[in-house]
Design a protein around this motif. Structure first.
Motif, mmCIF file in Angstrom:
data_model
loop_
_atom_site.group_PDB
_atom_site.id
_atom_site.type_symbol
_atom_site.label_atom_id
_atom_site.label_comp_id
_atom_site.label_asym_id
_atom_site.label_seq_id
_atom_site.Cartn_x
_atom_site.Cartn_y
_atom_site.Cartn_z
ATOM 1 N N GLU A 1 -8.500 1.379 8.787
ATOM 2 C CA GLU A 1 -9.773 1.249 8.079
ATOM 3 C C GLU A 1 -10.605 0.116 8.673
ATOM 4 O O GLU A 1 -11.815 0.255 8.860
ATOM 5 C CB GLU A 1 -9.530 0.993 6.599
ATOM 6 C CG GLU A 1 -10.815 0.915 5.805
ATOM 7 C CD GLU A 1 -10.583 0.554 4.372
ATOM 8 O OE1 GLU A 1 -11.233 1.163 3.514
ATOM 9 O OE2 GLU A 1 -9.759 -0.339 4.092
ATOM 10 N N ASP B 1 -2.484 -2.708 2.418
ATOM 11 C CA ASP B 1 -2.123 -1.298 2.315
ATOM 12 C C ASP B 1 -1.716 -0.806 3.697
ATOM 13 O O ASP B 1 -1.984 -1.439 4.713
ATOM 14 C CB ASP B 1 -3.316 -0.505 1.790
ATOM 15 C CG ASP B 1 -2.936 0.869 1.282
ATOM 16 O OD1 ASP B 1 -1.749 1.072 0.978
ATOM 17 O OD2 ASP B 1 -3.818 1.730 1.184
ATOM 18 N N ARG B 2 -1.078 0.350 3.770
ATOM 19 C CA ARG B 2 -0.588 0.830 5.064
ATOM 20 C C ARG B 2 -1.724 1.290 5.970
ATOM 21 O O ARG B 2 -1.547 1.370 7.171
ATOM 22 C CB ARG B 2 0.430 1.949 4.862
ATOM 23 C CG ARG B 2 -0.121 3.188 4.243
ATOM 24 C CD ARG B 2 0.986 4.212 4.041
ATOM 25 N NE ARG B 2 0.563 5.208 3.107
ATOM 26 C CZ ARG B 2 -0.147 6.273 3.462
ATOM 27 N NH1 ARG B 2 -0.441 6.484 4.704
ATOM 28 N NH2 ARG B 2 -0.529 7.129 2.546
ATOM 29 N N CYS B 3 -2.890 1.576 5.433
ATOM 30 C CA CYS B 3 -4.022 2.026 6.245
ATOM 31 C C CYS B 3 -5.013 0.896 6.529
ATOM 32 O O CYS B 3 -6.143 1.151 6.942
ATOM 33 C CB CYS B 3 -4.750 3.168 5.550
ATOM 34 S SG CYS B 3 -3.711 4.600 5.263
ATOM 35 N N MET B 4 -4.601 -0.334 6.321
ATOM 36 C CA MET B 4 -5.488 -1.472 6.467
ATOM 37 C C MET B 4 -6.041 -1.592 7.890
ATOM 38 O O MET B 4 -7.235 -1.797 8.088
ATOM 39 C CB MET B 4 -4.729 -2.747 6.089
ATOM 40 C CG MET B 4 -5.514 -4.011 6.222
ATOM 41 S SD MET B 4 -4.607 -5.438 5.644
ATOM 42 C CE MET B 4 -3.291 -5.527 6.841
ATOM 43 N N SER C 1 -11.039 0.135 -1.241
ATOM 44 C CA SER C 1 -10.698 -0.028 0.165
ATOM 45 C C SER C 1 -9.191 -0.210 0.311
ATOM 46 O O SER C 1 -8.471 -0.399 -0.660
ATOM 47 C CB SER C 1 -11.428 -1.227 0.768
ATOM 48 O OG SER C 1 -10.831 -2.419 0.350
ATOM 49 N N HIS C 2 -8.738 -0.174 1.544
ATOM 50 C CA HIS C 2 -7.315 -0.329 1.850
ATOM 51 C C HIS C 2 -7.017 -1.707 2.424
ATOM 52 O O HIS C 2 -6.017 -1.886 3.102
ATOM 53 C CB HIS C 2 -6.878 0.731 2.860
ATOM 54 C CG HIS C 2 -6.861 2.105 2.301
ATOM 55 N ND1 HIS C 2 -5.817 2.598 1.581
ATOM 56 C CD2 HIS C 2 -7.782 3.094 2.345
ATOM 57 C CE1 HIS C 2 -6.080 3.834 1.217
ATOM 58 N NE2 HIS C 2 -7.270 4.159 1.675
ATOM 59 N N GLN C 3 -7.877 -2.687 2.181
ATOM 60 C CA GLN C 3 -7.744 -3.970 2.830
ATOM 61 C C GLN C 3 -6.769 -4.933 2.150
ATOM 62 O O GLN C 3 -6.539 -6.016 2.646
ATOM 63 C CB GLN C 3 -9.109 -4.633 2.960
ATOM 64 C CG GLN C 3 -10.019 -3.908 3.912
ATOM 65 C CD GLN C 3 -9.408 -3.778 5.293
ATOM 66 O OE1 GLN C 3 -9.014 -4.761 5.899
ATOM 67 N NE2 GLN C 3 -9.301 -2.559 5.793
ATOM 68 N N CYS D 1 -3.974 8.642 8.291
ATOM 69 C CA CYS D 1 -3.193 7.615 7.597
ATOM 70 C C CYS D 1 -3.285 7.802 6.089
ATOM 71 O O CYS D 1 -2.308 7.614 5.372
ATOM 72 C CB CYS D 1 -3.694 6.224 7.992
ATOM 73 S SG CYS D 1 -2.799 4.887 7.199
ATOM 74 N N GLN D 2 -4.442 8.190 5.590
ATOM 75 C CA GLN D 2 -4.615 8.392 4.156
ATOM 76 C C GLN D 2 -3.907 9.646 3.657
ATOM 77 O O GLN D 2 -3.230 9.625 2.640
ATOM 78 C CB GLN D 2 -6.102 8.523 3.809
ATOM 79 C CG GLN D 2 -6.844 7.244 3.779
ATOM 80 C CD GLN D 2 -8.277 7.484 3.357
ATOM 81 O OE1 GLN D 2 -8.919 8.427 3.800
ATOM 82 N NE2 GLN D 2 -8.769 6.620 2.501
ATOM 83 N N TYR E 1 -7.845 7.182 10.706
ATOM 84 C CA TYR E 1 -7.881 6.645 9.342
ATOM 85 C C TYR E 1 -7.610 7.743 8.318
ATOM 86 O O TYR E 1 -6.850 7.559 7.367
ATOM 87 C CB TYR E 1 -9.235 5.982 9.118
ATOM 88 C CG TYR E 1 -9.497 5.520 7.715
ATOM 89 C CD1 TYR E 1 -8.626 4.669 7.062
ATOM 90 C CD2 TYR E 1 -10.641 5.922 7.043
ATOM 91 C CE1 TYR E 1 -8.876 4.237 5.779
ATOM 92 C CE2 TYR E 1 -10.895 5.483 5.760
ATOM 93 C CZ TYR E 1 -10.009 4.650 5.137
ATOM 94 O OH TYR E 1 -10.265 4.230 3.862
#
Length: 100
Positions: free
Chosen positions: A31, A25-28, A20-22, A60-61, A57
Motif C-alpha cells: 500500500e 498490517d501484512r499489506c503495509m 488503510s493498512h499502515q 495482497c488484500q 496491493y
C-alpha cells in the motif's frame, strides 16, 4: 476506483486512516509503494502508471492467486486419490519442511 472522498471535511481527515493498512498490517509495504507512486504521478496519471503496484496491493488484500493455487493443488490431490496413485497414509501427507 475512488481514492479521495467526494466531500472533504476534518471528519474525513481524522477517519481516513482507519481504512488503510499502515498499522503493521501484512499489506503495509504494498500500500505504501502504491500511494507513493500515486503521489509522484498525481491521481489521474498515477492510476495508469502505477497499475502494476495496484495489482500487487490488490493481490495482497484478496489473496486470489494464493486461493487458486490452493484449489489447483487440492483438485490434483483428489484426482490422484481417485486414480489410486495415493493410498492410505500418503493421501494427506504434508510437504517436507524445506520443500518451499
Amino acid at each position: 476506483m475512488s481514492i479521495s472522498p467526494f466531500l472533504r471535511s476534518p471528519f474525513t481527515d481524522l477517519t481516513g486512516g482507519l481504512v488503510s493498512h499502515q498499522l503493521l498490517d501484512r499489506c503495509m509495504v504494498q500500500e505504501g509503494r502504491y500511494f507513493e507512486c500515486l503521489e509522484a504521478y498525481g491521481l489521474d496519471r498515477g492510476i495508469k502508471k502505477c497499475q502494476h503496484l495496484y495489482s500487487d496491493y490488490h493481490e495482497c488484500q484478496t489473496l486470489t492467486k494464493q486461493y487458486k493455487r490452493f484449489l489447483a493443488m487440492r483438485s490434483e490431490r483428489d484426482k490422484q486419490i481417485a486414480e489410486g496413485k495415493l493410498k492410505g497414509d500418503q493421501k494427506y501427507v504434508s510437504p517436507r519442511v524445506d520443500s518451499y
